[in-house]
Write an enzyme that holds these catalytic residues in place. Structure first.
Site, PDB file in Angstrom:
ATOM      1  N   CYS A 116      18.815  27.800  66.194  1.00 48.94           N
ATOM      2  CA  CYS A 116      17.527  27.883  65.479  1.00 48.94           C
ATOM      3  C   CYS A 116      16.358  28.136  66.423  1.00 48.94           C
ATOM      4  CB  CYS A 116      17.273  26.600  64.700  1.00 48.94           C
ATOM      5  SG  CYS A 116      18.608  26.230  63.582  1.00 48.94           S
ATOM      6  N   HIS A 284      10.182  27.253  62.080  1.00 51.56           N
ATOM      7  CA  HIS A 284      11.539  27.702  61.778  1.00 51.56           C
ATOM      8  C   HIS A 284      11.862  27.268  60.365  1.00 51.56           C
ATOM      9  CE1 HIS A 284      15.770  28.075  61.544  1.00 51.56           C
ATOM     10  NE2 HIS A 284      16.006  26.783  61.657  1.00 51.56           N
ATOM     11  N   ASN A 314      17.846  29.624  55.220  1.00 47.93           N
ATOM     12  CA  ASN A 314      17.683  29.415  56.664  1.00 47.93           C
ATOM     13  C   ASN A 314      18.460  30.513  57.384  1.00 47.93           C
ATOM     14  OD1 ASN A 314      18.004  28.546  59.327  1.00 47.93           O
ATOM     15  ND2 ASN A 314      18.408  26.416  58.801  1.00 47.93           N
TER      16      ASN A 314
END
Ligand code: UT7
Length: 357
Positions: A116, A284, A314
């Site tokens: 991430c 993020h 995501n």
């Protein structure tokens, strides 16, 4: 020291939209659960056999290069961040170089494996290369094709419902004009103590080594008598589907909401700015609840924050560059704005970037 700026940016998401409802046909979940816990309404899945992390990265990169007003052979260096590479090796960086048709061999390429935080780390690497004068144009790509490696059974539902596919790219360029545009600072952190809390540990060469010291949270049943050559991919792994990612969601969540504000505060302090100076914060896109929690902690208003997890889920290393490019296209990022990017994820690794646009 030179100044570096983001000269061009772009994103690509695959055509296929997968609504929460579609996932309810594959596993025991519901649209309500997914929306309530994550904010996600839909995500995109790439075309099997037709698209890869590299090809999506190429599409995003083409847009970024064009918007930077340069041609592909002006790229001096490629940084490619992904956790879902086309091949185990070589990395996507060289594949992207080939697919883009960059013919000069002086163009180097590296892959970043920071999940991430991959794009934040990539941006920082590019920033250092440009600031020191080593390169003029560095292409940073974040791309993920999660859909091909998720567990669509009930066992994997906590992870599978979250992830989506896509790519984003930026060209980091030496700023030779009088404009103030600059990457002001990048802050990077890591702590490997909880490496397995969000991980995909197979296939791998460890053969169970780390399991002697750390709790994997999953019984992989490693066979310590397994011969060389059969450790990397075992029959048990294939038979029992042990090659999927795993996550202790609440554990990750709790650390994330702590580390985001910390690392943003650290960056602001370095350049002597306040949260109120931030024009746009792009976290993020891990979970809308995490973004909202961090927004509250920082005291930011809704128009200071950009979220698009509702549409794309995501997308790990791609989530920040997709959101940044989309926000820019929507007029949310303007010259002179202070843009703050931040991430937290597997490793654990986390970081932040402050940009004067
Ligand atoms: O981007 C990388 C970094 N990742 C993150 O930042 C993720 C951080 N964590 C999260 O976003 C959240 O922890 C999740 C969205 C992954 C999970 O939400 P949660 O509120 O923490 O749920 P949970 O894992 O504590 O599970 C609660 C319940 C469990 O059932 P029981 O044991 O209470 O009966 C799960 O089995 O929800 C169940 N569950 C589901 N139910 C329906 C887990 N996944 C699902 C699902 N649909 N997809």
């Amino acid at each position: 020291m030179y100044k570096s700026k983001i000269a061009g940016l772009g994103y690509y998401v695959p055509e296929r939209v997968v609504e929460n409802e579609e996932l309810t046909k594959l596993m025991d979940t519901s649209d309500e659960w997914i929306r309530e816990r994550t904010g996600i309404e839909r995500r995109r899945y790439a075309k099997k056999h037709k698209e890869t992390s590299t090809t999506m990265g190429v599409e995003a990169a083409k847009i970024a290069i064009e918007r930077a007003g340069i041609s592909k052979n002006d790229i001096d260096f490629i940084v490619f961040a992904t956790l879902s590479p086309d091949y185990y090796f070589p990395g996507c960086g060289v594949l992207l170089q080939r697919e883009l048709g960059i013919t000069k061999s002086e163009c180097g390429a590296i892959d970043i494996r920071n999940q991430c935080s991959g794009f934040i780390y990539g941006l920082s690497v590019a920033d250092q290369f440009v600031k020191t004068g080593m390169y003029r144009n560095v292409l940073v790509v974040g791309a993920e094709m999660h859909s091909m490696g998720l567990d669509f059974s009930n066992k994997g539902r906590n992870i599978t419902v979250i992830f989506g596919d896509g790519a984003g790219a930026v060209v980091v360029q030496r700023n030779e004009s009088d404009s103030e545009s600059a990457i002001l600072t990048t802050k990077l952190h890591s702590d490997g103590t909880y490496a397995e809390k969000l991980s995909m540990i197979l296939p791998g060469s460890h053969g169970g080594y780390h399991n002697d010291k750390h709790d994997f949270g999953v019984d992989y049943g490693f066979d310590y008598d397994i011969p060389y050559g059969e450790i990397f991919i075992t029959q048990k792994m294939l038979d029992e589907g042990l090659y999927y990612p795993q996550m202790e969601g609440q554990f990750v969540f709790k650390l994330a909401v702590q580390k985001f504000p910390e690392v943003i505060g650290e960056a602001l302090q370095e350049v002597d700015l306040q949260t109120s100076d931030i024009d746009l914060f792009i976290p993020h896109q891990a979970n809308l609840r995490i973004s909202q929690f961090v927004q509250k902690r920082l005291g930011l208003s809704d128009d200071q924050v950009y979220n698009n997890i509702q549409e794309y889920g995501n997308t790990t290393a791609a989530s920040i560059p997709i959101a940044l490019a989309e926000a820019w296209e929507n007029g949310r990022v303007k010259e002179g704005d202070l843009v703050c990017l931040a991430s937290f994820g597997s490793g654990f690794t986390w970081g932040s970037v402050l940009i004067r646009w």
